[in-house]
Design a protein around this motif. Structure first.
Motif, PDB file in Angstrom:
ATOM      1  N   CYS A   1      -8.427   0.401   7.153  1.00 24.50           N
ATOM      2  CA  CYS A   1      -9.152   1.533   6.573  1.00 24.50           C
ATOM      3  C   CYS A   1      -8.329   2.319   5.546  1.00 24.50           C
ATOM      4  O   CYS A   1      -8.882   3.116   4.790  1.00 24.50           O
ATOM      5  CB  CYS A   1      -9.648   2.481   7.665  1.00 24.50           C
ATOM      6  SG  CYS A   1      -8.344   3.230   8.655  1.00 24.50           S
TER       7      CYS A   1
ATOM      8  N   SER B   1     -12.228   4.965  -0.673  1.00 25.37           N
ATOM      9  CA  SER B   1     -10.797   4.699  -0.508  1.00 25.37           C
ATOM     10  C   SER B   1     -10.146   5.857   0.229  1.00 25.37           C
ATOM     11  O   SER B   1     -10.425   7.020  -0.076  1.00 25.37           O
ATOM     12  CB  SER B   1     -10.102   4.551  -1.875  1.00 25.37           C
ATOM     13  OG  SER B   1     -10.684   3.522  -2.634  1.00 25.37           O
TER      14      SER B   1
ATOM     15  N   ARG C   1     -12.166   7.397   6.468  1.00 29.64           N
ATOM     16  CA  ARG C   1     -12.451   6.384   5.452  1.00 29.64           C
ATOM     17  C   ARG C   1     -13.952   6.215   5.238  1.00 29.64           C
ATOM     18  O   ARG C   1     -14.411   5.969   4.124  1.00 29.64           O
ATOM     19  CB  ARG C   1     -11.802   5.061   5.853  1.00 29.64           C
ATOM     20  CG  ARG C   1     -12.266   3.808   5.145  1.00 29.64           C
ATOM     21  CD  ARG C   1     -12.174   3.889   3.629  1.00 29.64           C
ATOM     22  NE  ARG C   1     -12.696   2.691   3.024  1.00 29.64           N
ATOM     23  CZ  ARG C   1     -13.987   2.436   2.796  1.00 29.64           C
ATOM     24  NH1 ARG C   1     -14.917   3.298   3.147  1.00 29.64           N
ATOM     25  NH2 ARG C   1     -14.363   1.320   2.210  1.00 29.64           N
TER      26      ARG C   1
ATOM     27  N   ARG D   1     -13.809   5.022  -6.155  1.00 28.27           N
ATOM     28  CA  ARG D   1     -14.100   6.400  -5.750  1.00 28.27           C
ATOM     29  C   ARG D   1     -15.427   6.423  -5.013  1.00 28.27           C
ATOM     30  O   ARG D   1     -16.228   5.525  -5.198  1.00 28.27           O
ATOM     31  CB  ARG D   1     -14.183   7.297  -6.997  1.00 28.27           C
ATOM     32  CG  ARG D   1     -12.881   7.434  -7.765  1.00 28.27           C
ATOM     33  CD  ARG D   1     -12.078   8.520  -7.202  1.00 28.27           C
ATOM     34  NE  ARG D   1     -10.884   8.798  -8.010  1.00 28.27           N
ATOM     35  CZ  ARG D   1     -10.194   9.905  -7.890  1.00 28.27           C
ATOM     36  NH1 ARG D   1     -10.536  10.837  -7.053  1.00 28.27           N
ATOM     37  NH2 ARG D   1      -9.115  10.094  -8.601  1.00 28.27           N
TER      38      ARG D   1
ATOM     39  N   ALA E   1      -6.169   2.766   2.164  1.00 26.00           N
ATOM     40  CA  ALA E   1      -5.985   2.145   0.849  1.00 26.00           C
ATOM     41  C   ALA E   1      -4.566   2.344   0.322  1.00 26.00           C
ATOM     42  O   ALA E   1      -3.978   1.424  -0.246  1.00 26.00           O
ATOM     43  CB  ALA E   1      -6.984   2.710  -0.154  1.00 26.00           C
TER      44      ALA E   1
ATOM     45  N   LYS F   1       0.816  -1.215   0.000  1.00 24.09           N
ATOM     46  CA  LYS F   1       0.000   0.000   0.000  1.00 24.09           C
ATOM     47  C   LYS F   1       0.854   1.272   0.000  1.00 24.09           C
ATOM     48  O   LYS F   1       0.329   2.352  -0.223  1.00 24.09           O
ATOM     49  CB  LYS F   1      -0.911   0.047   1.228  1.00 24.09           C
ATOM     50  CG  LYS F   1      -1.978  -1.018   1.290  1.00 24.09           C
ATOM     51  CD  LYS F   1      -2.805  -0.743   2.545  1.00 24.09           C
ATOM     52  CE  LYS F   1      -3.733  -1.815   2.939  1.00 24.09           C
ATOM     53  NZ  LYS F   1      -4.437  -1.466   4.197  1.00 24.09           N
TER      54      LYS F   1
ATOM     55  N   LEU G   1     -12.703   9.205  -3.457  1.00 23.31           N
ATOM     56  CA  LEU G   1     -11.408   9.146  -2.801  1.00 23.31           C
ATOM     57  C   LEU G   1     -11.366  10.155  -1.659  1.00 23.31           C
ATOM     58  O   LEU G   1     -11.745  11.317  -1.831  1.00 23.31           O
ATOM     59  CB  LEU G   1     -10.324   9.471  -3.827  1.00 23.31           C
ATOM     60  CG  LEU G   1      -8.885   9.392  -3.359  1.00 23.31           C
ATOM     61  CD1 LEU G   1      -8.508   7.951  -3.089  1.00 23.31           C
ATOM     62  CD2 LEU G   1      -7.977   9.980  -4.419  1.00 23.31           C
TER      63      LEU G   1
ATOM     64  N   LEU H   1      -8.176   2.550  -7.694  1.00 18.52           N
ATOM     65  CA  LEU H   1      -8.984   2.580  -6.481  1.00 18.52           C
ATOM     66  C   LEU H   1     -10.430   2.965  -6.762  1.00 18.52           C
ATOM     67  O   LEU H   1     -10.703   3.779  -7.639  1.00 18.52           O
ATOM     68  CB  LEU H   1      -8.410   3.594  -5.487  1.00 18.52           C
ATOM     69  CG  LEU H   1      -7.035   3.296  -4.909  1.00 18.52           C
ATOM     70  CD1 LEU H   1      -6.596   4.447  -4.013  1.00 18.52           C
ATOM     71  CD2 LEU H   1      -7.041   1.989  -4.137  1.00 18.52           C
TER      72      LEU H   1
END
Length: 162
Positions: free
Chosen positions: A93, A56, A51, A27, A95, A11, A29, A25
């Motif tokens: 939590c 994400s 989060r 959305r 991303a 990550k 975001l 990822l």
């Protein structure tokens, strides 16, 4: 016995690779930033709440030099950037984790173009770095109230008194 590599470390992403990683990822975001020097209950509660505002969460950590320029003390950061990012990345939590060396995270915010920008409750919404940019492209900005009155600075003061 062979041990697997730590998946959470995947990550962690360099700023140069951020756009490609964000494209993968879901959305909306959510973006936040901070030192996260000694991770505590206040941090993890705040990050989980952040989060919940999107699909994400991206966290940008201050580099060691950036932390020092904040004037939090000669012994800060206690934990180097690589360790702080690994702890952040290990949280369910979160991303993605990246970093910034500037005094503010504005460049990372512009790199990410989040729909949601978040800081802790000690920040008035209009004073959050990136407020004008994020609201300008239709996003929202939030200052999440503290539930647990914790701070790394207070923890460090307590340690110094021991």
């Amino acid at each position: 016995m062979a041990y697997s590599l730590l998946a959470f470390e995947a990550k962690i992403t360099a700023p140069a690779d951020l756009a490609a990683r964000i494209a993968l990822l879901p959305r909306p975001l959510v973006f936040t930033n901070g030192c996260f020097d000694i991770l505590h209950r206040g941090h993890v509660t705040y990050l989980a709440q952040a989060r919940s505002l999107g699909a994400s969460l991206i966290v940008a950590a201050n580099s060691d030099d950036s932390v020092r320029r904040l004037g939090k003390g000669d012994d800060r950061p206690v934990n180097p950037l690589a360790d702080r990012m690994a702890l952040l990345a290990s949280l369910e939590c979160v991303a993605l984790v990246t970093w910034f060396d500037e005094d503010t995270p504005l460049k990372r915010i512009l790199d990410c173009r989040p729909e949601v920008l978040v800081k802790g409750g000690d920040w008035p919404v209009e004073k959050i770095v990136g407020y004008g940019e994020v609201t300008g492209w239709g996003g929202t900005v939030h200052s999440i109230p503290f539930i647990h009155e914790r701070s790394t600075t207070a923890l460090m003061d307590k340690i110094r008194r021991l």
